[in-house]
Design a protein around this motif. Structure first.
Motif, mmCIF file in Angstrom:
data_model
loop_
_atom_site.group_PDB
_atom_site.id
_atom_site.type_symbol
_atom_site.label_atom_id
_atom_site.label_comp_id
_atom_site.label_asym_id
_atom_site.label_seq_id
_atom_site.Cartn_x
_atom_site.Cartn_y
_atom_site.Cartn_z
ATOM 1 N N ARG A 50 -1.933 9.992 -4.620
ATOM 2 C CA ARG A 50 -3.213 9.214 -4.547
ATOM 3 C C ARG A 50 -3.048 8.080 -5.162
ATOM 4 O O ARG A 50 -3.736 6.932 -4.795
ATOM 5 C CB ARG A 50 -4.360 9.961 -5.140
ATOM 6 N N ALA A 51 -2.622 7.938 -6.677
ATOM 7 C CA ALA A 51 -2.783 6.844 -7.506
ATOM 8 C C ALA A 51 -1.666 5.372 -6.893
ATOM 9 O O ALA A 51 -1.950 4.334 -7.235
ATOM 10 C CB ALA A 51 -2.175 6.844 -8.929
ATOM 11 N N LYS A 52 -0.542 5.988 -6.237
ATOM 12 C CA LYS A 52 0.329 5.234 -5.592
ATOM 13 C C LYS A 52 0.877 4.213 -6.697
ATOM 14 O O LYS A 52 1.181 2.994 -6.337
ATOM 15 C CB LYS A 52 -0.360 4.103 -4.426
ATOM 16 N N VAL A 53 1.166 4.787 -7.773
ATOM 17 C CA VAL A 53 1.949 3.869 -8.722
ATOM 18 C C VAL A 53 3.218 4.126 -8.798
ATOM 19 O O VAL A 53 4.111 3.181 -9.080
ATOM 20 C CB VAL A 53 1.388 4.295 -10.068
ATOM 21 N N PHE A 54 3.804 5.209 -8.334
ATOM 22 C CA PHE A 54 5.092 5.807 -8.322
ATOM 23 C C PHE A 54 5.599 5.722 -7.057
ATOM 24 O O PHE A 54 4.653 5.845 -5.922
ATOM 25 C CB PHE A 54 5.354 7.120 -8.802
ATOM 26 N N PRO A 55 6.715 5.524 -6.496
ATOM 27 C CA PRO A 55 7.185 5.820 -5.318
ATOM 28 C C PRO A 55 6.897 6.910 -4.724
ATOM 29 O O PRO A 55 6.863 8.040 -5.409
ATOM 30 C CB PRO A 55 8.750 5.703 -5.255
ATOM 31 N N ALA A 56 6.534 7.140 -3.274
ATOM 32 C CA ALA A 56 6.049 8.043 -2.822
ATOM 33 C C ALA A 56 7.080 9.413 -2.592
ATOM 34 O O ALA A 56 6.483 10.288 -2.904
ATOM 35 C CB ALA A 56 5.567 7.649 -1.363
ATOM 36 N N VAL A 57 8.379 9.133 -2.451
ATOM 37 C CA VAL A 57 9.112 10.371 -2.385
ATOM 38 C C VAL A 57 9.144 10.822 -3.713
ATOM 39 O O VAL A 57 9.052 12.241 -3.729
ATOM 40 C CB VAL A 57 10.628 9.828 -2.051
ATOM 41 N N PRO A 58 9.447 10.470 -4.702
ATOM 42 C CA PRO A 58 9.505 11.465 -6.015
ATOM 43 C C PRO A 58 7.949 11.918 -6.535
ATOM 44 O O PRO A 58 7.941 13.103 -6.845
ATOM 45 C CB PRO A 58 9.880 10.386 -7.008
ATOM 46 N N ALA A 59 7.136 11.062 -5.953
ATOM 47 C CA ALA A 59 5.871 11.635 -6.221
ATOM 48 C C ALA A 59 5.215 13.031 -5.447
ATOM 49 O O ALA A 59 5.123 13.910 -6.042
ATOM 50 C CB ALA A 59 4.634 10.622 -5.792
ATOM 51 N N TRP A 60 5.711 12.962 -4.402
ATOM 52 C CA TRP A 60 5.658 14.261 -3.383
ATOM 53 C C TRP A 60 6.481 15.119 -4.001
ATOM 54 O O TRP A 60 6.344 16.435 -3.981
ATOM 55 C CB TRP A 60 5.911 13.702 -1.793
ATOM 56 N N GLY A 61 7.950 14.752 -4.319
ATOM 57 C CA GLY A 61 8.896 15.595 -4.896
ATOM 58 C C GLY A 61 8.279 16.517 -6.036
ATOM 59 O O GLY A 61 8.823 17.580 -6.221
ATOM 60 N N TYR A 62 7.623 15.734 -6.799
ATOM 61 C CA TYR A 62 7.088 16.503 -8.048
ATOM 62 C C TYR A 62 6.504 17.601 -7.917
ATOM 63 O O TYR A 62 6.504 18.682 -8.228
ATOM 64 C CB TYR A 62 6.488 15.375 -8.955
#
Length: 179
Positions: free
Chosen positions: A126-138
């Motif tokens: 939601r914050a879109k600070v980090f790249p989407a793929v690793p954010a989802w991956g986390y």
């Protein structure tokens, strides 16, 4: 925003955590779980808290109250799961059986970790600070890893370890240039 030293320290801890998860995971894909790989994973979990503190510090301004709540649950769950990972890999690995109450405590701690991981993953997306793929991956990867922790080791659990390592290195690299 967190200061440069904290971000860099968190990034280094994230990479060390990733290596302590991914390298043994890759080895276990071929050898199965060993005392050495279990020890590395069990001790490496100590690097999780500083990494998550840095991740939250970088996105706190963009994640708002939900992000703060998700971070709090994630840190609590991470603290519990650090104990679970240590116990599973350094203590229980050498035991023939586990007391029923211990099994229940390990499962409850893992559930808190899963809840915190999912919430924090959602806050990163939601914050879109980090790249989407690793954010989802986390959010997805560490949930899968927690589920596999309760099951017998398979090549799939080894793959989950490696995937989580990749996610952590990617997120840590995203922290570094900003530091």
């Amino acid at each position: 925003m967190t200061d440069n030293f904290s971000l860099r320290f968190g990034a280094v801890c994230g990479v060390l955590l990733a290596l302590s998860i991914g390298v043994p995971g890759a080895v276990e894909a071929f050898t199965g779980e060993t005392a050495a790989t279990s020890l590395v994973i069990g001790l490496g979990t100590a690097f999780g808290a500083p990494a998550v503190v840095a991740l939250h510090g970088r996105q706190a301004h963009a994640s708002g109250r939900f992000g703060a709540f998700a971070y709090a649950v994630n840190v609590l769950g991470l603290g519990l799961f650090t104990g679970v990972a240590f116990a599973l890999n350094v203590v229980i690995f050498f035991q023939d059986r586990v007391a029923p109450v211990t099994s229940v405590v390990l499962k409850v701690a893992s559930l808190v970790f899963v809840l915190g991981t999912v919430l924090f993953g959602v806050s990163m997306v939601r914050a879109k600070v980090f790249p989407a793929v690793p954010a989802w991956g986390y959010g997805i990867g560490f949930t899968v890893l927690a589920v596999f922790a309760a099951l017998p080791d398979t090549p799939w659990s080894a793959l989950a370890h490696v995937a989580c390592a990749v996610v952590l290195i990617w997120l840590s690299a995203a922290l570094w240039p900003l530091a």
